[in-house]
Design a protein around this motif. Structure first.
Motif, PDB file in Angstrom:
ATOM      1  N   SER A 287      39.119 -10.016  -6.685  1.00 40.34           N
ATOM      2  CA  SER A 287      37.797 -10.107  -7.313  1.00 40.34           C
ATOM      3  C   SER A 287      37.083 -11.387  -6.916  1.00 40.34           C
ATOM      4  CB  SER A 287      37.965 -10.055  -8.828  1.00 40.34           C
ATOM      5  OG  SER A 287      36.717 -10.184  -9.453  1.00 40.34           O
ATOM      6  N   LEU A 288      35.834 -11.243  -6.503  1.00 39.57           N
ATOM      7  CA  LEU A 288      35.015 -12.392  -6.115  1.00 39.57           C
ATOM      8  C   LEU A 288      34.146 -12.877  -7.266  1.00 39.57           C
ATOM      9  CD1 LEU A 288      33.771 -11.452  -2.533  1.00 39.57           C
ATOM     10  CD2 LEU A 288      35.376 -13.264  -3.136  1.00 39.57           C
ATOM     11  N   LEU A 289      33.636 -11.959  -8.060  1.00 38.84           N
ATOM     12  CA  LEU A 289      32.695 -12.309  -9.134  1.00 38.84           C
ATOM     13  C   LEU A 289      33.394 -12.312 -10.486  1.00 38.84           C
ATOM     14  CD1 LEU A 289      29.638 -10.110  -8.086  1.00 38.84           C
ATOM     15  CD2 LEU A 289      30.135 -12.465  -7.406  1.00 38.84           C
ATOM     16  N   TYR A 290      32.895 -13.141 -11.344  1.00 37.41           N
ATOM     17  CA  TYR A 290      33.358 -13.080 -12.730  1.00 37.41           C
ATOM     18  C   TYR A 290      32.130 -13.037 -13.631  1.00 37.41           C
ATOM     19  CZ  TYR A 290      32.130 -17.918 -13.948  1.00 37.41           C
ATOM     20  OH  TYR A 290      31.434 -19.066 -14.219  1.00 37.41           O
ATOM     21  N   GLU A 291      32.352 -12.667 -14.881  1.00 36.73           N
ATOM     22  CA  GLU A 291      31.237 -12.505 -15.809  1.00 36.73           C
ATOM     23  C   GLU A 291      31.747 -12.628 -17.231  1.00 36.73           C
ATOM     24  OE1 GLU A 291      27.313  -9.964 -15.041  1.00 36.73           O
ATOM     25  OE2 GLU A 291      29.062  -8.722 -15.487  1.00 36.73           O
ATOM     26  N   ASP A 292      31.018 -13.341 -18.078  1.00 38.74           N
ATOM     27  CA  ASP A 292      31.347 -13.405 -19.497  1.00 38.74           C
ATOM     28  C   ASP A 292      30.054 -13.465 -20.299  1.00 38.74           C
ATOM     29  OD1 ASP A 292      30.418 -16.065 -19.374  1.00 38.74           O
ATOM     30  OD2 ASP A 292      32.445 -16.855 -18.997  1.00 38.74           O
ATOM     31  N   SER A 293      30.150 -13.776 -21.583  1.00 37.75           N
ATOM     32  CA  SER A 293      28.964 -13.765 -22.444  1.00 37.75           C
ATOM     33  C   SER A 293      27.961 -14.857 -22.082  1.00 37.75           C
ATOM     34  CB  SER A 293      29.380 -13.914 -23.910  1.00 37.75           C
ATOM     35  OG  SER A 293      30.088 -15.142 -24.092  1.00 37.75           O
ATOM     36  N   ASP A 294      28.432 -15.895 -21.410  1.00 35.54           N
ATOM     37  CA  ASP A 294      27.530 -16.999 -21.041  1.00 35.54           C
ATOM     38  C   ASP A 294      27.081 -16.944 -19.587  1.00 35.54           C
ATOM     39  OD1 ASP A 294      27.647 -18.196 -23.584  1.00 35.54           O
ATOM     40  OD2 ASP A 294      29.579 -19.140 -23.080  1.00 35.54           O
ATOM     41  N   ASP A 295      27.920 -16.417 -18.723  1.00 34.53           N
ATOM     42  CA  ASP A 295      27.623 -16.371 -17.281  1.00 34.53           C
ATOM     43  C   ASP A 295      27.392 -14.925 -16.852  1.00 34.53           C
ATOM     44  OD1 ASP A 295      27.959 -19.173 -16.923  1.00 34.53           O
ATOM     45  OD2 ASP A 295      30.142 -18.876 -17.001  1.00 34.53           O
ATOM     46  N   TRP A 296      26.175 -14.653 -16.426  1.00 28.40           N
ATOM     47  CA  TRP A 296      25.789 -13.296 -16.044  1.00 28.40           C
ATOM     48  C   TRP A 296      25.532 -13.234 -14.540  1.00 28.40           C
ATOM     49  CZ3 TRP A 296      21.712 -10.931 -19.920  1.00 28.40           C
ATOM     50  CH2 TRP A 296      22.270 -10.919 -21.216  1.00 28.40           C
ATOM     51  N   ASN A 297      25.823 -12.088 -13.974  1.00 23.34           N
ATOM     52  CA  ASN A 297      25.344 -11.720 -12.641  1.00 23.34           C
ATOM     53  C   ASN A 297      24.115 -10.829 -12.842  1.00 23.34           C
ATOM     54  OD1 ASN A 297      27.627 -12.746 -10.859  1.00 23.34           O
ATOM     55  ND2 ASN A 297      28.747 -11.449 -12.312  1.00 23.34           N
ATOM     56  N   TYR A 298      23.008 -11.185 -12.182  1.00 23.48           N
ATOM     57  CA  TYR A 298      21.811 -10.367 -12.405  1.00 23.48           C
ATOM     58  C   TYR A 298      20.904 -10.354 -11.179  1.00 23.48           C
ATOM     59  CZ  TYR A 298      19.321 -14.778 -13.478  1.00 23.48           C
ATOM     60  OH  TYR A 298      18.787 -16.042 -13.421  1.00 23.48           O
ATOM     61  N   PHE A 299      19.984  -9.409 -11.191  1.00 25.35           N
ATOM     62  CA  PHE A 299      18.984  -9.220 -10.135  1.00 25.35           C
ATOM     63  C   PHE A 299      17.665  -8.909 -10.821  1.00 25.35           C
ATOM     64  CE2 PHE A 299      17.511  -6.201  -6.511  1.00 25.35           C
ATOM     65  CZ  PHE A 299      16.814  -7.227  -5.893  1.00 25.35           C
ATOM     66  N   SER A 300      16.599  -9.636 -10.472  1.00 17.96           N
ATOM     67  CA  SER A 300      15.288  -9.420 -11.101  1.00 17.96           C
ATOM     68  C   SER A 300      14.186  -9.590 -10.073  1.00 17.96           C
ATOM     69  CB  SER A 300      15.070 -10.407 -12.271  1.00 17.96           C
ATOM     70  OG  SER A 300      15.004 -11.729 -11.776  1.00 17.96           O
ATOM     71  N   GLY A 301      13.005  -9.107 -10.440  1.00 17.14           N
ATOM     72  CA  GLY A 301      11.859  -9.235  -9.535  1.00 17.14           C
ATOM     73  C   GLY A 301      10.594  -8.728 -10.203  1.00 17.14           C
ATOM     74  N   PHE A 302       9.472  -9.078  -9.598  1.00 19.13           N
ATOM     75  CA  PHE A 302       8.183  -8.609 -10.122  1.00 19.13           C
ATOM     76  C   PHE A 302       7.119  -8.640  -9.033  1.00 19.13           C
ATOM     77  CE2 PHE A 302       8.521 -13.142 -11.022  1.00 19.13           C
ATOM     78  CZ  PHE A 302       7.321 -13.655 -10.544  1.00 19.13           C
ATOM     79  N   LEU A 303       6.053  -7.878  -9.268  1.00 19.94           N
ATOM     80  CA  LEU A 303       4.909  -7.827  -8.354  1.00 19.94           C
ATOM     81  C   LEU A 303       4.012  -9.029  -8.582  1.00 19.94           C
ATOM     82  CD1 LEU A 303       3.029  -6.274  -6.332  1.00 19.94           C
ATOM     83  CD2 LEU A 303       2.000  -5.185  -8.344  1.00 19.94           C
ATOM     84  N   ILE A 304       3.742  -9.785  -7.528  1.00 19.83           N
ATOM     85  CA  ILE A 304       2.808 -10.914  -7.618  1.00 19.83           C
ATOM     86  C   ILE A 304       1.377 -10.437  -7.458  1.00 19.83           C
ATOM     87  CG2 ILE A 304       2.072 -13.092  -6.568  1.00 19.83           C
ATOM     88  CD1 ILE A 304       4.951 -13.538  -5.714  1.00 19.83           C
TER      89      ILE A 304
END
Length: 249
Positions: free
Chosen positions: A228-245
């Motif tokens: 496993s390369l990634l880890y995740e808990d209640s404080d550390d999130w993996n995420y992806f976001s974006g929006f139209l400028i």
């Protein structure tokens, strides 16, 4: 008019006859009678001519007044037609302006898709292969329905300039190359190595996309093991976001 003259002459003859009957004899001699009769007839003729002239002038004035009234009525009708035509043109102009406003509004806000924004977290797979698309399964926001939590792709619903941001938390002592791909081209990348306790990194990019093009997050393991390369808990999130400028044609 001729009968009026005759009646007038007869009236004066009667009056003159009465006057002669009451006057002395010498006054009513034939010569005096003819002279006075002639004088009275001349006066009557003069008065009748004046009355006829006045009547003709009155008749002419009435005709002129009638003609003026007809001209006034004609002018009023023309003015009314002009006002109706002006009103018609104004309504036409207002309708054209309303149509142009609607067209502009449609260009500025096409089919309600002028707002595009998404945010998704929780990586579905923490043991990743090289160039594997990271799928973030928990969607917090997805305005414009551009992001898919089943395959991890963001598909642009409209053309425009977009901003993307990703956040990855790496296992202790592991390293990887993070990548944001837009329409098959790498637009942001970097090598990251976690310390002994593990840590997270963020990266972002601004990109011009056409409607239907896709963006996603992937990695290159850079020689790390298959664990496993990634880890995740209640404080550390993996995420992806974006929006139209800004939307572009």
């Amino acid at each position: 008019m001729f009968n009026f003259k005759i009646y007038t002459y007869l009236l004066f003859l009667v009056l003159f006859y009465v006057e002669c009957r009451s006057a002395p004899e010498p006054l009513c001699s034939k010569f005096s009678y003819d002279e006075q009769l002639l004088e009275k007839m001349v006066r009557v003729e003069f008065n009748v001519n004046n009355m006829e002239k006045n009547m003709l002038e009155t008749e002419q004035n009435m005709r002129e007044t009638e003609q003026n009234m007809k001209e006034t009525e004609k002018n009023m009708l023309e003015t009314q037609r002009g006002m109706l035509e002006t009103q018609k043109n104004m309504l036409k102009s207002l309708n054209e302006i309303e149509d142009k406003i609607k067209v502009l509004e449609q260009k500025e806000a096409p089919a309600g898709k002028d707002v595009v924004a998404f945010h998704a977290y929780k990586a579905a797979d923490k043991t990743l292969a090289n160039n594997q698309v990271i799928v973030f399964t928990k969607v917090i926001m997805n305005e414009g329905d551009g992001y898919s939590s089943s395959n991890g792709y963001f598909t642009a619903p409209i053309s425009g300039i977009f901003y993307f941001n990703a956040h990855l938390c790496v296992q202790n002592g592991k390293s990887l190359e993070y990548i944001i791909v837009v329409n098959g081209q790498t637009r942001a990348s970097g090598l990251y190595k976690a310390n002994a306790s593990g840590t997270c990194t963020s990266f972002s990019v601004t990109a011009h996309m056409r409607s239907g093009e896709r963006a996603w997050v992937t990695i290159d393991k850079s020689g790390s093991s298959s664990s496993s390369l990634l880890y995740e808990d209640s404080d550390d999130w993996n995420y992806f976001s974006g929006f139209l400028i800004r939307q572009l044609d």
